[in-house]
Scaffold this active site. Structure first.
Site, short mmCIF file in Angstrom:
data_model
loop_
_atom_site.label_atom_id
_atom_site.label_comp_id
_atom_site.label_asym_id
_atom_site.label_seq_id
_atom_site.Cartn_x
_atom_site.Cartn_y
_atom_site.Cartn_z
N HIS A 186 0.85 -1.20 0.00
CA HIS A 186 0.00 0.00 0.00
C HIS A 186 0.88 1.24 0.00
CE1 HIS A 186 -0.25 0.77 4.67
NE2 HIS A 186 0.92 0.32 4.32
N CYS A 221 5.84 6.14 4.76
CA CYS A 221 4.70 5.33 4.27
C CYS A 221 3.95 5.98 3.11
CB CYS A 221 3.74 5.01 5.42
SG CYS A 221 4.48 3.88 6.61
N HIS A 229 4.94 0.38 -0.32
CA HIS A 229 5.67 -0.60 0.50
C HIS A 229 4.69 -1.69 0.90
CE1 HIS A 229 3.67 2.03 3.37
NE2 HIS A 229 3.80 1.08 4.29
N HIS A 245 3.52 -5.12 3.76
CA HIS A 245 3.55 -5.69 5.10
C HIS A 245 3.14 -7.16 5.05
CE1 HIS A 245 3.91 -1.76 7.03
NE2 HIS A 245 2.97 -1.32 6.21
N HIS A 298 -1.14 -10.37 -1.68
CA HIS A 298 -0.30 -10.01 -2.82
C HIS A 298 -0.97 -8.99 -3.75
CE1 HIS A 298 2.11 -13.30 -1.30
NE2 HIS A 298 3.12 -12.74 -1.96
N GLU A 344 0.20 -5.09 11.58
CA GLU A 344 0.92 -4.62 10.40
C GLU A 344 2.41 -4.96 10.48
OE1 GLU A 344 -0.18 -0.71 8.43
OE2 GLU A 344 1.79 -0.23 9.27
#
EC number: 4.1.2.50
Length: 150
Positions: free
Chosen positions: A16, A25, A29, A31, A75, A136
């Site tokens: 995201h 952020c 990137h 998680h 994904h 996260e």
């Protein structure tokens, strides 16, 4: 019969970016998310029922969460469709990437609200969503509790 809470854990990988954010952020990137889903209900008391003694079959809960959340978000890269990130999303889609466009900033807080709505809609009438925990990172998570919503 007592109300009992049961929890099933799930994991998925999602990318995201937070449009307009003032830190790292803002960049795309990802998680390794962990989602804990806790439901509450009374165990089935009918001893002729194949699910006798269960609040809900873990397999039934797994099916709901996999279909609504894991299979959709795993994904994928999530962008707020109400921002200029939609241009990046469209370009990634053209190149064959799995992109989700949502109506919210894709923070853990907003994702867990979205997930609660989707899971609640699929639960049997006698089962209530008690809480969600979306982790996260190893040290950061958002939680949703039904009693906070009243």
């Amino acid at each position: 019969m007592s109300n009992i809470r049961i929890t099933k854990q799930f994991s998925f990988e999602t990318g995201h970016a937070l449009y307009g954010y003032d830190g790292k952020c803002k960049n795309v990137h990802g998680h390794s998310y962990r989602l804990d889903v806790t439901v509450i209900g009374k165990p089935i008391t009918d001893n002729t029922n194949v699910k006798y003694g269960m609040v809900i079959d873990f397999g039934d809960l797994k099916k709901i969460v996999k279909e609504e959340i894991v299979n959709v978000f795993d994904h994928a890269t999530v962008f707020n469709k109400n921002t200029p990130h939609v241009e990046l999303a469209n370009e990634l889609k053209k190149r064959g990437h799995n992109v989700l466009l949502v109506n919210y900033q894709p923070t853990s807080e907003m994702m867990v609200i979205d997930f609660a709505k989707k899971i609640k809609a699929r639960l049997p009438q006698n089962i209530k969503l008690h809480s969600l925990k979306l982790q996260e990172t190893a040290t950061s998570f958002a939680e949703w509790f039904a009693y906070d919503q009243e």
